[in-house]
Design a protein around this motif. Structure first.
Motif, PDB file in Angstrom:
ATOM      1  N   TRP A  36      -5.676  69.094  77.088  1.00  0.00           N
ATOM      2  CA  TRP A  36      -5.971  67.661  77.229  1.00  0.00           C
ATOM      3  C   TRP A  36      -5.881  67.322  78.715  1.00  0.00           C
ATOM      4  CZ3 TRP A  36      -7.839  64.391  73.646  1.00  0.00           C
ATOM      5  CH2 TRP A  36      -7.679  64.715  72.300  1.00  0.00           C
ATOM      6  N   PHE A  37      -6.867  66.587  79.164  1.00  0.00           N
ATOM      7  CA  PHE A  37      -6.904  66.094  80.534  1.00  0.00           C
ATOM      8  C   PHE A  37      -7.164  64.588  80.489  1.00  0.00           C
ATOM      9  CE2 PHE A  37      -7.113  70.021  83.055  1.00  0.00           C
ATOM     10  CZ  PHE A  37      -7.313  70.952  82.054  1.00  0.00           C
ATOM     11  N   ALA A  49      -1.828  68.416  79.075  1.00  0.00           N
ATOM     12  CA  ALA A  49      -1.121  69.376  78.219  1.00  0.00           C
ATOM     13  C   ALA A  49      -2.096  70.449  77.761  1.00  0.00           C
ATOM     14  CB  ALA A  49      -0.510  68.678  77.012  1.00  0.00           C
ATOM     15  N   ALA A  50      -1.553  71.597  77.377  1.00  0.00           N
ATOM     16  CA  ALA A  50      -2.374  72.680  76.846  1.00  0.00           C
ATOM     17  C   ALA A  50      -1.579  73.457  75.806  1.00  0.00           C
ATOM     18  CB  ALA A  50      -2.852  73.606  77.960  1.00  0.00           C
ATOM     19  N   ILE A  51      -2.314  74.149  74.943  1.00  0.00           N
ATOM     20  CA  ILE A  51      -1.681  74.907  73.859  1.00  0.00           C
ATOM     21  C   ILE A  51      -2.422  76.214  73.669  1.00  0.00           C
ATOM     22  CG2 ILE A  51      -3.083  73.755  72.084  1.00  0.00           C
ATOM     23  CD1 ILE A  51      -0.514  73.783  70.308  1.00  0.00           C
ATOM     24  N   SER A  52      -1.678  77.269  73.389  1.00  0.00           N
ATOM     25  CA  SER A  52      -2.280  78.582  73.197  1.00  0.00           C
ATOM     26  C   SER A  52      -3.084  78.631  71.907  1.00  0.00           C
ATOM     27  CB  SER A  52      -1.186  79.646  73.158  1.00  0.00           C
ATOM     28  OG  SER A  52      -0.340  79.429  72.031  1.00  0.00           O
ATOM     29  N   ILE A  70       1.562  68.214  72.197  1.00  0.00           N
ATOM     30  CA  ILE A  70       0.271  68.785  71.813  1.00  0.00           C
ATOM     31  C   ILE A  70       0.479  69.734  70.640  1.00  0.00           C
ATOM     32  CG2 ILE A  70       0.452  70.703  73.467  1.00  0.00           C
ATOM     33  CD1 ILE A  70      -2.610  70.481  73.877  1.00  0.00           C
ATOM     34  N   SER A  71      -0.448  69.728  69.714  1.00  0.00           N
ATOM     35  CA  SER A  71      -0.380  70.631  68.565  1.00  0.00           C
ATOM     36  C   SER A  71      -1.808  70.946  68.119  1.00  0.00           C
ATOM     37  CB  SER A  71       0.416  70.008  67.413  1.00  0.00           C
ATOM     38  OG  SER A  71      -0.208  68.814  66.971  1.00  0.00           O
ATOM     39  N   ARG A  72      -1.919  71.940  67.268  1.00  0.00           N
ATOM     40  CA  ARG A  72      -3.250  72.303  66.772  1.00  0.00           C
ATOM     41  C   ARG A  72      -3.155  72.780  65.342  1.00  0.00           C
ATOM     42  NH1 ARG A  72      -5.525  76.754  70.654  1.00  0.00           N
ATOM     43  NH2 ARG A  72      -7.294  76.757  69.187  1.00  0.00           N
ATOM     44  N   TYR A  80      -4.366  68.044  68.554  1.00  0.00           N
ATOM     45  CA  TYR A  80      -3.830  66.689  68.589  1.00  0.00           C
ATOM     46  C   TYR A  80      -3.017  66.466  69.869  1.00  0.00           C
ATOM     47  CZ  TYR A  80      -4.752  67.263  63.597  1.00  0.00           C
ATOM     48  OH  TYR A  80      -5.339  67.524  62.380  1.00  0.00           O
ATOM     49  N   LEU A  81      -2.915  65.214  70.244  1.00  0.00           N
ATOM     50  CA  LEU A  81      -2.013  64.822  71.314  1.00  0.00           C
ATOM     51  C   LEU A  81      -1.268  63.584  70.850  1.00  0.00           C
ATOM     52  CD1 LEU A  81      -1.100  65.515  74.232  1.00  0.00           C
ATOM     53  CD2 LEU A  81      -2.678  63.732  75.003  1.00  0.00           C
TER      54      LEU A  81
END
Length: 123
Positions: A36-37, A49-52, A70-72, A80-81
């Motif tokens: 997310w930017f 934020a970022a997620i693997s 952050i989640s996915r 999601y953020l």
């Protein structure tokens, strides 16, 4: 190819919460780092934020650490953020992005971008 569509932005008072969603199309979604930017008027796009790909690792900008999560869900092809304790300075257009960056905060290393969703925090 990955196509991204953000939703969930809006107007909220300072101290409030919003949850952004980013729906992705494409079979390779689950293999990509998602980020997310945000970009405020007159400013450069900045990392949030970022997620693997597995969801097991996350990384946050110092400005949002402890307030944003952050989640996915790879089964739903969605990232999601969750934004809590929002501040006026969080006001910006929020973009989700996908790629395989070596540096997760580097905007240049993400290949796919959504159209953005506006978040406005009133003080």
């Amino acid at each position: 190819q990955v196509q991204l569509v953000e939703s969930g932005g809006g107007l909220v008072q300072a101290g409030g919460s919003l949850r952004l969603s980013c729906a992705a199309s494409g079979r390779t979604f689950s293999t990509k780092v998602m980020g997310w930017f945000r970009q405020a008027p007159g400013k450069e796009r900045e990392f949030v934020a970022a997620i693997s790909w597995s969801g097991g690792s996350t990384y946050y900008a110092d400005s949002v650490k402890g307030r944003f999560t952050i989640s996915r869900d790879n089964a739903k092809n969605t990232v999601y953020l969750q934004m809590n304790m929002l501040k006026a300075e969080d006001t910006a257009v929020y973009y989700c992005a996908a790629g395989r960056p070596s540096m997760w905060s580097n905007v240049e290393e993400y290949n796919y971008w959504g159209q953005g969703t506006q978040v406005t925090v009133s003080s």
